[in-house]
Write an enzyme that holds these catalytic residues in place. Structure first.
Site, PDB file in Angstrom:
ATOM      1  N   TRP A 146       0.818  -1.217   0.000  1.00  0.00           N
ATOM      2  CA  TRP A 146       0.000   0.000   0.000  1.00  0.00           C
ATOM      3  C   TRP A 146       0.842   1.253   0.000  1.00  0.00           C
ATOM      4  CZ3 TRP A 146      -4.254  -1.173  -2.027  1.00  0.00           C
ATOM      5  CH2 TRP A 146      -4.826  -2.423  -1.797  1.00  0.00           C
TER       6      TRP A 146
ATOM      7  N   ASP B 151      -1.971   6.545   6.244  1.00  0.00           N
ATOM      8  CA  ASP B 151      -3.040   5.659   5.787  1.00  0.00           C
ATOM      9  C   ASP B 151      -3.340   4.705   6.949  1.00  0.00           C
ATOM     10  OD1 ASP B 151      -4.577   3.623   4.723  1.00  0.00           O
ATOM     11  OD2 ASP B 151      -3.241   3.193   3.044  1.00  0.00           O
TER      12      ASP B 151
ATOM     13  N   LYS C 113     -12.871  -2.105   6.852  1.00  0.00           N
ATOM     14  CA  LYS C 113     -12.247  -3.056   7.780  1.00  0.00           C
ATOM     15  C   LYS C 113     -12.776  -2.856   9.200  1.00  0.00           C
ATOM     16  CE  LYS C 113      -8.427  -2.461   4.680  1.00  0.00           C
ATOM     17  NZ  LYS C 113      -8.481  -3.638   3.839  1.00  0.00           N
TER      18      LYS C 113
HETATM   19  C1  LIG Z   1      -3.611  -0.138   4.244  1.00  0.00           C
HETATM   20  C2  LIG Z   1      -4.487  -0.077   3.042  1.00  0.00           C
HETATM   21  N1  LIG Z   1      -4.487   1.040   2.295  1.00  0.00           N
HETATM   22  C3  LIG Z   1      -5.264   1.148   1.207  1.00  0.00           C
HETATM   23  C4  LIG Z   1      -6.079   0.117   0.805  1.00  0.00           C
HETATM   24  C5  LIG Z   1      -6.918   0.292  -0.425  1.00  0.00           C
HETATM   25  O1  LIG Z   1      -8.198   0.600  -0.036  1.00  0.00           O
HETATM   26  P1  LIG Z   1      -9.383   0.811  -1.078  1.00  0.00           P
HETATM   27  O2  LIG Z   1      -9.699  -0.523  -1.637  1.00  0.00           O
HETATM   28  O3  LIG Z   1     -10.467   1.397  -0.238  1.00  0.00           O
HETATM   29  O4  LIG Z   1      -8.906   1.745  -2.123  1.00  0.00           O
HETATM   30  C6  LIG Z   1      -6.131  -1.050   1.559  1.00  0.00           C
HETATM   31  C7  LIG Z   1      -7.020  -2.154   1.165  1.00  0.00           C
HETATM   32  O5  LIG Z   1      -6.983  -3.258   1.655  1.00  0.00           O
HETATM   33  C8  LIG Z   1      -5.304  -1.149   2.696  1.00  0.00           C
HETATM   34  O6  LIG Z   1      -5.305  -2.265   3.447  1.00  0.00           O
END
Ligand SMILES: Cc1ncc(COP(=O)(O)O)c(C=O)c1O
Length: 376
Positions: A101, A174, A198
């Site tokens: 991520w 994030d 989550k």
């Molecule tokens: C830490 C983290 N950041 C970003 C995301 C991406 O999220 P989204 O699918 O809402 O774009 C995730 C998805 O699992 C994640 O675990």
């Protein structure tokens, strides 16, 4: 079918009483004779719903007055672009690379400004969080992923950063997979964002908490779309266009459940207890082991391998490892423990034990694992 224990990394299990309450209100919410799904977002019936959700975010995370709470769309992934587009001034940002991520956020940011990756844990397949000295540089912000959902690591500290003249550099994090799993001092951050699917709600909304002075009148990135400007949403209380009304309603219900269960402190206690139980089991097992380094371990996502994951790359070893992992995941599902397949970058299995997972769920998983180990 009775309810299973769901260890999905996201979208993830929601508290059962929240689902029941939502089911009861499905056809008639608050005596309106309508489902929330059918309400105008600008109606008298809906207004208190979004307002209450925001108030609960503020209360549970102790959000200071000078921060905006926004409910946006596009997932956490859209924040990878919105952050650099809106925060760019000097034209350079510092990022820490702790896995998938972070990498995605870095790749997106590079489209809009210069990215300095000031630390990474790639040398050990992101199994730990790097220790960084206070950062000094002409950066617009310092960005990191607080909990790494795939690698199962979490920052145990909040990094520090300042410009050469001593002014603090805003921190951006994030927190998609750890928001409200424990208390967080929002005042230390410029932006905290989290996809809701989550710990907060079903998929469809991203919570963005942003310090007001960081919201630019006009972003430095030319032609930033109206919808990608924080100001658009901030000026309109997340109602510039139709927000994800039902998801925000569900977030309100989950937040009330968190409040009833002791708030962020209550969640921290519950989550620590579950994680301690599980890591303790893994650390003392001759059959299983955790992949994340002690000191960097996530309370939410726990990847683990079996003794058949030896690192050997010959065909027979790889086939045996796959056979055991597949067998584990299948047998677990048959026992009512679902979504335990590990991410391909780590292998093995992963148990995501977000706020809604009960200690009974973790105990049931351990009991199953014990039996599986004895048989294999
Ligand atoms: C830490 C983290 N950041 C970003 C995301 C991406 O999220 P989204 O699918 O809402 O774009 C995730 C998805 O699992 C994640 O675990």
């Amino acid at each position: 079918m009775s309810r299973v224990y769901n260890f999905s990394a996201g979208p993830s299990a929601l508290p059962e009483e929240v689902l029941k309450e939502a089911a009861e209100e499905m056809l008639d919410c608050n005596g309106t004779g309508q489902s929330v799904m059918e309400m105008s977002h600008r109606s008298k019936a809906y207004e208190p719903i979004i307002q209450e959700t925001e108030a609960l975010v503020r209360e549970l995370l102790n959000v200071p007055e000078n921060y905006k709470v926004l409910f946006l769309q596009g997932g956490a992934s859209l924040q990878f672009a919105m952050v650099p587009m809106n925060l760019k001034k000097l034209g350079k940002a510092a990022y820490v690379n702790t896995g998938v991520w972070s990498k995605k956020a870095i790749a997106e940011a590079k489209k809009y400004l210069t990215v300095d990756v000031i630390a990474t844990s790639e040398d050990k397949n992101f199994s730990y969080i790097p220790t960084i000295e206070p950062v000094v540089g002409d950066y617009d912000y310092l960005y990191y992923t607080m909990n790494n959902t795939i690698m199962g690591t979490k920052w145990a500290y909040i990094p520090e950063a300042k410009r050469p003249d001593g002014t603090p550099i805003p921190l951006v994090t994030d927190a998609s997979s750890c928001i409200l799993s424990e208390p967080l001092d929002i005042s230390k951050f410029g932006i905290v964002f989290a996809g809701a699917q989550k710990n907060l709600a079903p998929a469809g909304v991203t919570l963005v908490i942003i310090r007001e002075d960081l919201i630019p009148e006009t972003p430095a990135v030319e032609n930033t779309p109206t919808m990608l400007q924080y100001k658009t949403h901030s000026d309109n209380d997340s109602m510039f266009n139709t927000p994800p009304c039902y998801t925000i309603y569900m977030m309100g219900k989950v937040l009330k459940w968190i409040k009833k269960n002791g708030g962020a402190q209550g969640m921290a206690k519950r989550n620590q207890e579950k994680a301690d139980l599980f890591y303790n089991y893994l650390d003392n097992s001759p059959f299983y082991h955790a992949t994340a380094a002690v000191g960097s371990r996530s309370l939410m996502n726990i990847p683990f391998l079996t003794k058949y994951s030896t690192g050997a790359t010959d065909e027979a070893s790889v086939a045996k490892e796959k056979e055991i992992n597949d067998k584990f995941v299948k047998a677990a599902a048959a026992a009512g423990l679902v979504n335990l397949k590990g991410h391909r970058l780590v292998g093995g299995m992963r148990a995501s034990i977000y706020n809604a997972m009960s200690i009974e769920g973790v105990k049931a998983l351990i009991a199953f694992m014990d039996k599986f180990a004895a048989e294999n």
